[in-house]
Design an enzyme around this catalytic site. Structure first.
Site, PDB file in Angstrom:
ATOM      1  N   ASP A 124      32.087  34.970  36.172  1.00  0.00           N
ATOM      2  CA  ASP A 124      33.391  34.314  36.309  1.00  0.00           C
ATOM      3  C   ASP A 124      33.417  33.534  37.619  1.00  0.00           C
ATOM      4  O   ASP A 124      33.188  34.104  38.686  1.00  0.00           O
ATOM      5  CB  ASP A 124      34.489  35.388  36.289  1.00  0.00           C
ATOM      6  CG  ASP A 124      35.862  34.813  36.002  1.00  0.00           C
ATOM      7  OD1 ASP A 124      36.056  33.593  36.172  1.00  0.00           O
ATOM      8  OD2 ASP A 124      36.747  35.598  35.613  1.00  0.00           O
ATOM      9  N   HIS A 136      46.070  32.463  31.990  1.00  0.00           N
ATOM     10  CA  HIS A 136      47.131  32.397  33.003  1.00  0.00           C
ATOM     11  C   HIS A 136      47.280  30.987  33.528  1.00  0.00           C
ATOM     12  O   HIS A 136      46.320  30.222  33.572  1.00  0.00           O
ATOM     13  CB  HIS A 136      46.767  33.333  34.166  1.00  0.00           C
ATOM     14  CG  HIS A 136      45.352  33.125  34.638  1.00  0.00           C
ATOM     15  ND1 HIS A 136      45.023  32.233  35.611  1.00  0.00           N
ATOM     16  CD2 HIS A 136      44.177  33.662  34.199  1.00  0.00           C
ATOM     17  CE1 HIS A 136      43.694  32.243  35.768  1.00  0.00           C
ATOM     18  NE2 HIS A 136      43.149  33.090  34.928  1.00  0.00           N
ATOM     19  N   GLU A 156      35.725  31.508  29.105  1.00  0.00           N
ATOM     20  CA  GLU A 156      36.942  30.960  29.721  1.00  0.00           C
ATOM     21  C   GLU A 156      36.796  29.482  30.056  1.00  0.00           C
ATOM     22  O   GLU A 156      35.746  29.034  30.510  1.00  0.00           O
ATOM     23  CB  GLU A 156      37.241  31.730  31.028  1.00  0.00           C
ATOM     24  CG  GLU A 156      38.480  31.233  31.765  1.00  0.00           C
ATOM     25  CD  GLU A 156      38.799  32.050  33.021  1.00  0.00           C
ATOM     26  OE1 GLU A 156      37.868  32.634  33.610  1.00  0.00           O
ATOM     27  OE2 GLU A 156      39.985  32.082  33.405  1.00  0.00           O
ATOM     28  N   HIS A 184      47.017  33.204  39.462  1.00  0.00           N
ATOM     29  CA  HIS A 184      47.698  33.717  38.276  1.00  0.00           C
ATOM     30  C   HIS A 184      49.183  33.421  38.362  1.00  0.00           C
ATOM     31  O   HIS A 184      49.858  33.938  39.240  1.00  0.00           O
ATOM     32  CB  HIS A 184      47.506  35.235  38.140  1.00  0.00           C
ATOM     33  CG  HIS A 184      46.114  35.598  37.742  1.00  0.00           C
ATOM     34  ND1 HIS A 184      45.214  36.166  38.613  1.00  0.00           N
ATOM     35  CD2 HIS A 184      45.456  35.466  36.571  1.00  0.00           C
ATOM     36  CE1 HIS A 184      44.063  36.358  37.987  1.00  0.00           C
ATOM     37  NE2 HIS A 184      44.174  35.944  36.756  1.00  0.00           N
ATOM     38  N   GLU A 242      41.264  32.707  28.312  1.00  0.00           N
ATOM     39  CA  GLU A 242      40.093  33.555  28.505  1.00  0.00           C
ATOM     40  C   GLU A 242      40.025  34.736  27.544  1.00  0.00           C
ATOM     41  O   GLU A 242      40.446  35.831  27.879  1.00  0.00           O
ATOM     42  CB  GLU A 242      39.946  34.000  29.949  1.00  0.00           C
ATOM     43  CG  GLU A 242      41.147  34.590  30.628  1.00  0.00           C
ATOM     44  CD  GLU A 242      40.825  34.930  32.092  1.00  0.00           C
ATOM     45  OE1 GLU A 242      39.813  35.582  32.353  1.00  0.00           O
ATOM     46  OE2 GLU A 242      41.614  34.536  32.976  1.00  0.00           O
ATOM     47  N   ASP A 266      39.029  27.399  36.693  1.00  0.00           N
ATOM     48  CA  ASP A 266      38.592  28.782  36.475  1.00  0.00           C
ATOM     49  C   ASP A 266      37.790  28.799  35.182  1.00  0.00           C
ATOM     50  O   ASP A 266      38.285  28.316  34.153  1.00  0.00           O
ATOM     51  CB  ASP A 266      39.875  29.639  36.384  1.00  0.00           C
ATOM     52  CG  ASP A 266      39.628  31.130  36.292  1.00  0.00           C
ATOM     53  OD1 ASP A 266      38.468  31.560  36.344  1.00  0.00           O
ATOM     54  OD2 ASP A 266      40.636  31.868  36.156  1.00  0.00           O
TER      55      ASP A 266
END
Ligand code: MN
Ligand code: MN
Length: 295
Positions: free
Chosen positions: A84, A155, A279, A163, A188, A95
């Site tokens: 990640d 998010h 993600e 987030h 994700e 992200d």
């Protein structure tokens, strides 16, 4: 959305994608996890970004939030590794995550989270409900016979906020809130061979500033000052012991006691199921821009 803000999101997404791809190529059975994460974070800086959170790898039944300490020479071994990577440019975040199967046994599990992400990207646009995105993810993962992880979600990506709302579910919550133009968020999906519920598991090495409170010892003060330079974004213990030596741990302990920082322990499937993740980050305009897709 202001043009400059949009350009920062685009740049952050591109660097996040390039760094994830770079890191993916380093994941091998005999590679040392901490070395790989250090290299990824260096790559992010070289490309002109900053880590939005510590690059992290979560193995097997751990879904998220694992960052090795300095001096931890553990290698990947025969594991399923979720990588990640988050990047920010002037506080605007990209992200993204992927899973590498070093076991040779979980090809379908990796496919399930990848295809769930693709299915979500197919339905996401202005006017679609959060529940509909969750349903697309859920139906793809269950098609493979696995469980989506229900208590982890995508998010919103805010300015120096990793987030924020909306929360993008990994199953059909029936949520009728609609996607709106101008939203930027991560989707994700996690696929699990176990319960599809994760819980705190083991000691945290990832933290976030909670509230600034007076602290007494010089090391706690020094560590706090460093933490403030992250602008409220998450950090890991390795970053601090590298800078301040082993005494950084004492500083962190004091900051925990005063509740100045909040720990984020590794999250593991409650039934020790193996978990894969995929993600991407998206920006909703007239068209949907997938910020972290390599072109
Ligand atoms: Mn992520
Ligand atoms: Mn995320």
């Amino acid at each position: 959305m202001e043009q400059q803000v949009k350009l920062s999101y685009i740049k952050a997404g591109k660097i996040a994608a390039q760094s994830l791809e770079f890191g993916k190529g380093l994941i091998k059975k005999d590679a040392v996890i901490a070395d790989v994460l250090d290299k990824i974070e260096k790559k992010i800086e070289e490309l002109g970004g900053k880590p939005a959170f510590p690059a992290q790898v979560s193995l097997d039944h751990v879904a998220a939030h694992f960052c090795p300490d300095e001096g931890d020479n553990s290698a990947f071994g025969e594991s399923l590794a979720n990588l990640d990577v988050g990047v920010h440019v002037d506080g605007y975040i990209g992200d993204n995550a992927c899973t590498v199967d070093l076991t040779g046994k979980y090809g379908n599990l990796v496919k399930a989270s990848n295809e769930a992400l693709e299915a979500a990207l197919k339905v996401v646009k202005e006017g679609v409900t959060l529940g509909e995105i969750g349903r697309a993810i859920h139906s793809e993962i269950t098609k493979y016979g696995y469980s989506p992880v229900r208590n982890l979600s995508g998010h919103g990506l805010g300015h120096y906020k990793q987030h924020e709302p909306p929360s993008i579910p990994n199953f059909d919550t029936g949520d009728t809130e609609k996607i709106e133009k101008g939203m930027v968020f991560a989707i994700e999906p996690f696929a699990s061979t176990g319960s599809g519920i994760v819980q705190d598991s083991g000691e945290a090495t990832v933290y976030m500033l909670a509230q600034k409170k007076p602290v007494r010892s010089p090391i706690a003060r020094e560590v706090l000052k460093e933490i403030e330079s992250y602008n409220g974004l998450p950090f890991c213990r390795r970053w601090l012991t590298r800078k301040f030596g082993a005494k950084a741990r004492l500083g962190l302990r004091e900051l925990m006691l005063t509740e100045s920082i909040r720990p984020y322990p590794p999250l593991a499937d409650t039934k020790k199921g193996i978990v894969s993740q995929a993600e991407h980050s998206v920006l909703i305009g007239d068209e949907v821009l997938v910020l972290t897709k390599l072109i």
